[in-house]
Design an enzyme around this catalytic site. Structure first.
Site, PDB file in Angstrom:
ATOM      1  N   SER A 178       0.811  -1.236   0.000  1.00 45.99           N
ATOM      2  CA  SER A 178       0.000   0.000   0.000  1.00 45.99           C
ATOM      3  C   SER A 178       0.832   1.268   0.000  1.00 45.99           C
ATOM      4  O   SER A 178       1.610   1.500   0.928  1.00 45.99           O
ATOM      5  CB  SER A 178      -0.860   0.071   1.271  1.00 45.99           C
ATOM      6  OG  SER A 178      -1.799  -0.942   1.301  1.00 45.99           O
ATOM      7  N   HIS A 191      -3.114   0.380  -4.536  1.00 40.28           N
ATOM      8  CA  HIS A 191      -2.525  -0.817  -5.154  1.00 40.28           C
ATOM      9  C   HIS A 191      -2.837  -0.757  -6.639  1.00 40.28           C
ATOM     10  O   HIS A 191      -3.960  -1.017  -7.054  1.00 40.28           O
ATOM     11  CB  HIS A 191      -3.145  -2.084  -4.555  1.00 40.28           C
ATOM     12  CG  HIS A 191      -2.703  -2.365  -3.163  1.00 40.28           C
ATOM     13  ND1 HIS A 191      -1.727  -3.269  -2.858  1.00 40.28           N
ATOM     14  CD2 HIS A 191      -3.097  -1.847  -1.987  1.00 40.28           C
ATOM     15  CE1 HIS A 191      -1.546  -3.312  -1.549  1.00 40.28           C
ATOM     16  NE2 HIS A 191      -2.369  -2.459  -1.003  1.00 40.28           N
ATOM     17  N   HIS A 222      -5.582  -9.117  -1.493  1.00 37.98           N
ATOM     18  CA  HIS A 222      -5.667  -9.545  -0.098  1.00 37.98           C
ATOM     19  C   HIS A 222      -6.859 -10.475   0.103  1.00 37.98           C
ATOM     20  O   HIS A 222      -7.849 -10.393  -0.621  1.00 37.98           O
ATOM     21  CB  HIS A 222      -5.839  -8.332   0.833  1.00 37.98           C
ATOM     22  CG  HIS A 222      -4.773  -7.297   0.691  1.00 37.98           C
ATOM     23  ND1 HIS A 222      -4.767  -6.396  -0.342  1.00 37.98           N
ATOM     24  CD2 HIS A 222      -3.685  -7.024   1.448  1.00 37.98           C
ATOM     25  CE1 HIS A 222      -3.712  -5.603  -0.220  1.00 37.98           C
ATOM     26  NE2 HIS A 222      -3.037  -5.964   0.851  1.00 37.98           N
ATOM     27  N   TYR A 252      -8.959 -10.166   2.461  1.00 43.08           N
ATOM     28  CA  TYR A 252     -10.152  -9.403   2.857  1.00 43.08           C
ATOM     29  C   TYR A 252     -10.936  -8.872   1.667  1.00 43.08           C
ATOM     30  O   TYR A 252     -12.079  -8.432   1.808  1.00 43.08           O
ATOM     31  CB  TYR A 252      -9.789  -8.260   3.831  1.00 43.08           C
ATOM     32  CG  TYR A 252      -8.849  -7.213   3.287  1.00 43.08           C
ATOM     33  CD1 TYR A 252      -9.227  -6.307   2.308  1.00 43.08           C
ATOM     34  CD2 TYR A 252      -7.551  -7.116   3.781  1.00 43.08           C
ATOM     35  CE1 TYR A 252      -8.365  -5.346   1.821  1.00 43.08           C
ATOM     36  CE2 TYR A 252      -6.668  -6.162   3.299  1.00 43.08           C
ATOM     37  CZ  TYR A 252      -7.085  -5.287   2.325  1.00 43.08           C
ATOM     38  OH  TYR A 252      -6.219  -4.347   1.836  1.00 43.08           O
ATOM     39  N   GLU A 253     -10.334  -8.881   0.489  1.00 42.99           N
ATOM     40  CA  GLU A 253     -11.068  -8.442  -0.701  1.00 42.99           C
ATOM     41  C   GLU A 253     -12.042  -9.511  -1.185  1.00 42.99           C
ATOM     42  O   GLU A 253     -12.832  -9.275  -2.104  1.00 42.99           O
ATOM     43  CB  GLU A 253     -10.093  -8.101  -1.832  1.00 42.99           C
ATOM     44  CG  GLU A 253      -9.226  -6.895  -1.530  1.00 42.99           C
ATOM     45  CD  GLU A 253      -8.170  -6.662  -2.592  1.00 42.99           C
ATOM     46  OE1 GLU A 253      -8.536  -6.215  -3.689  1.00 42.99           O
ATOM     47  OE2 GLU A 253      -6.992  -6.952  -2.340  1.00 42.99           O
ATOM     48  N   ALA A 290       2.717  -2.319   4.314  1.00 41.85           N
ATOM     49  CA  ALA A 290       2.432  -1.311   5.322  1.00 41.85           C
ATOM     50  C   ALA A 290       2.003  -2.064   6.575  1.00 41.85           C
ATOM     51  O   ALA A 290       1.279  -3.054   6.475  1.00 41.85           O
ATOM     52  CB  ALA A 290       1.302  -0.410   4.840  1.00 41.85           C
ATOM     53  N   MET A 306      -1.976  -7.160   7.150  1.00 47.46           N
ATOM     54  CA  MET A 306      -3.005  -8.033   6.562  1.00 47.46           C
ATOM     55  C   MET A 306      -2.512  -8.745   5.305  1.00 47.46           C
ATOM     56  O   MET A 306      -3.312  -9.144   4.460  1.00 47.46           O
ATOM     57  CB  MET A 306      -4.254  -7.200   6.222  1.00 47.46           C
ATOM     58  CG  MET A 306      -4.828  -6.439   7.398  1.00 47.46           C
ATOM     59  SD  MET A 306      -6.160  -5.345   6.875  1.00 47.46           S
ATOM     60  CE  MET A 306      -6.395  -4.349   8.353  1.00 47.46           C
ATOM     61  N   SER A 307      -1.200  -8.881   5.159  1.00 45.48           N
ATOM     62  CA  SER A 307      -0.673  -9.499   3.924  1.00 45.48           C
ATOM     63  C   SER A 307       0.593 -10.291   4.223  1.00 45.48           C
ATOM     64  O   SER A 307       0.819 -10.704   5.353  1.00 45.48           O
ATOM     65  CB  SER A 307      -0.383  -8.400   2.893  1.00 45.48           C
ATOM     66  OG  SER A 307       0.722  -7.622   3.293  1.00 45.48           O
ATOM     67  N   ASN A 360       1.665   3.440  10.909  1.00 45.61           N
ATOM     68  CA  ASN A 360       0.869   3.948  12.046  1.00 45.61           C
ATOM     69  C   ASN A 360       1.261   3.150  13.280  1.00 45.61           C
ATOM     70  O   ASN A 360       1.805   2.047  13.155  1.00 45.61           O
ATOM     71  CB  ASN A 360      -0.641   3.758  11.775  1.00 45.61           C
ATOM     72  CG  ASN A 360      -0.983   2.310  11.488  1.00 45.61           C
ATOM     73  OD1 ASN A 360      -0.779   1.836  10.356  1.00 45.61           O
ATOM     74  ND2 ASN A 360      -1.472   1.604  12.482  1.00 45.61           N
ATOM     75  N   HIS A 367      -7.435   4.037   6.583  1.00 49.93           N
ATOM     76  CA  HIS A 367      -6.648   3.640   5.412  1.00 49.93           C
ATOM     77  C   HIS A 367      -5.902   4.844   4.857  1.00 49.93           C
ATOM     78  O   HIS A 367      -4.763   4.729   4.380  1.00 49.93           O
ATOM     79  CB  HIS A 367      -7.553   3.025   4.338  1.00 49.93           C
ATOM     80  CG  HIS A 367      -6.800   2.609   3.111  1.00 49.93           C
ATOM     81  ND1 HIS A 367      -5.860   1.599   3.128  1.00 49.93           N
ATOM     82  CD2 HIS A 367      -6.807   3.088   1.837  1.00 49.93           C
ATOM     83  CE1 HIS A 367      -5.341   1.462   1.912  1.00 49.93           C
ATOM     84  NE2 HIS A 367      -5.899   2.354   1.115  1.00 49.93           N
TER      85      HIS A 367
HETATM   86  N1  HPA Z   1      -3.186  -3.088  11.328  1.00 51.20           N
HETATM   87  C1  HPA Z   1      -3.328  -3.949  10.312  1.00 51.20           C
HETATM   88  N2  HPA Z   1      -2.854  -3.706   9.098  1.00 51.20           N
HETATM   89  C2  HPA Z   1      -2.213  -2.550   8.896  1.00 51.20           C
HETATM   90  C3  HPA Z   1      -2.042  -1.605   9.902  1.00 51.20           C
HETATM   91  C4  HPA Z   1      -2.550  -1.895  11.191  1.00 51.20           C
HETATM   92  O1  HPA Z   1      -2.428  -1.111  12.139  1.00 51.20           O
HETATM   93  N3  HPA Z   1      -1.345  -0.575   9.363  1.00 51.20           N
HETATM   94  C5  HPA Z   1      -1.110  -0.904   8.063  1.00 51.20           C
HETATM   95  N4  HPA Z   1      -1.630  -2.097   7.773  1.00 51.20           N
END
Ligand code: HPA
Length: 293
Positions: free
Chosen positions: A32, A63, A85, A87-88, A115, A219-220, A243, A255
């Site tokens: 991302s 993406h 992903h 989740y998609e 990320a 998440m990847s 973050n 996001h």
């Molecule tokens: N959690 C899950 N996935 C993420 C995060 C997070 O804080 N930041 C970037 N991808």
């Protein structure tokens, strides 16, 4: 109906025909907001995922969804600019299809970027962290089902049961640390925990993950690493801390925040990858016997 293996072979043949000469040994997956390294490629050939038979297409902002082939740091590379992903709504087999295609194309080392939320104390937003290990919290494994030994890229790979004690290559990590030092920054190391997403975690989950030993959450990456290791491909994982994980920072997670933080660090990541690509190629070619013609 064509088997999964046949679909992978078909997609790889399509990409190979489009690339012409130059067999890349190193691939990079850009997460991302981290796409800048693809712009550093010289003599690029762009292939949108939509054109590659069987390739899943990203539905997430940030993406872009194309394969970029060309020279990075003077060596041929394949870059997946954008990933799909779980989740998609994609199945584990679909999520890892691109990695299988990379294996079929003769890739021997892959750099997986993502990320991630920072869990460990001391991590700062914008920091790059090399993965030393992972925790699979997705609730599934992409290798569930019959084993397919024909995916092996080296003679010792393609096993039903295989070792994951050094899923993330120590030699590639050392090269990454050295390249970062030359760029004037310290590359930390961390353990990445993957959740299925798409909701961010709760503060209680983050406290639990910290207790479990995770330093980063995302998440990847984990499914790709598992499939790459099944094929015998060396893996370097690099997280960008976009973050602080839920409950650790002052603001709510979004996001947008993740995406913008990625944007701020992508140039630094691009420089790191440009230095690293030729060294990873040299290290991998000398270490791994070749089974491709
Ligand atoms: N959690 C899950 N996935 C993420 C995060 C997070 O804080 N930041 C970037 N991808």
């Amino acid at each position: 109906m064509a088997s999964y293996f046949d679909k992978v072979t078909h997609a790889a043949a399509f990409v190979r025909a489009r690339l012409g000469s130059g067999a890349p040994r190193v691939a990079i997956v850009l997460g991302s907001g981290l796409g800048a390294a693809a712009d550093a490629v010289t003599h690029p050939i762009h292939i949108p995922y939509a054109e590659i038979p069987g390739f899943p297409q990203s539905t997430v902002e940030g993406h872009s969804g194309r394969l970029v082939a060309g020279l990075l740091g003077g060596v041929p590379v394949l870059i997946l600019q954008g990933r799909v992903h779980y989740y998609e709504g994609y199945t584990p087999a679909e999520v890892t299809f691109p990695m299988r295609v990379l294996g079929a194309l003769g890739i021997r080392a892959v750099i997986l970027t993502n990320a991630a939320g920072g869990i460990a104390e001391g991590l700062r937003i914008g920091q790059l962290v090399a993965l030393s290990d992972h925790i699979n919290f997705m609730g599934w494994n992409p290798l569930t089902g019959p084993n397919e030994p024909r995916f092996a890229c080296i003679p010792t790979a393609g096993l039903r049961f295989f070792d994951m004690t050094e899923a993330y290559s120590k030699p590639l990590r050392a090269l990454a640390r050295q390249a970062a030092a030359e760029e004037g920054f310290n590359l930390a190391e961390g353990i990445y925990l993957a959740t299925p997403g798409p909701s961010f975690e709760t503060p209680a989950e983050i406290r639990a993950f910290r207790t479990l030993g995770a330093t980063l959450v995302g998440m990847s990456t984990v499914p790709e690493t598992i499939v790459a290791r099944h094929m015998g491909i060396e893996v370097l994982g690099i997280s960008c801390v976009t973050n602080l994980a839920a409950g650790l920072g002052a603001t709510q997670l979004s996001h947008q925040e993740v995406f913008e933080a990625g944007r701020k660090v992508e140039q630094r990541l691009a420089r790191l990858l440009t230095i690293l690509a030729p060294r990873a190629a040299a290290a991998t070619v000398s270490a791994a016997p070749d089974t491709q013609p």
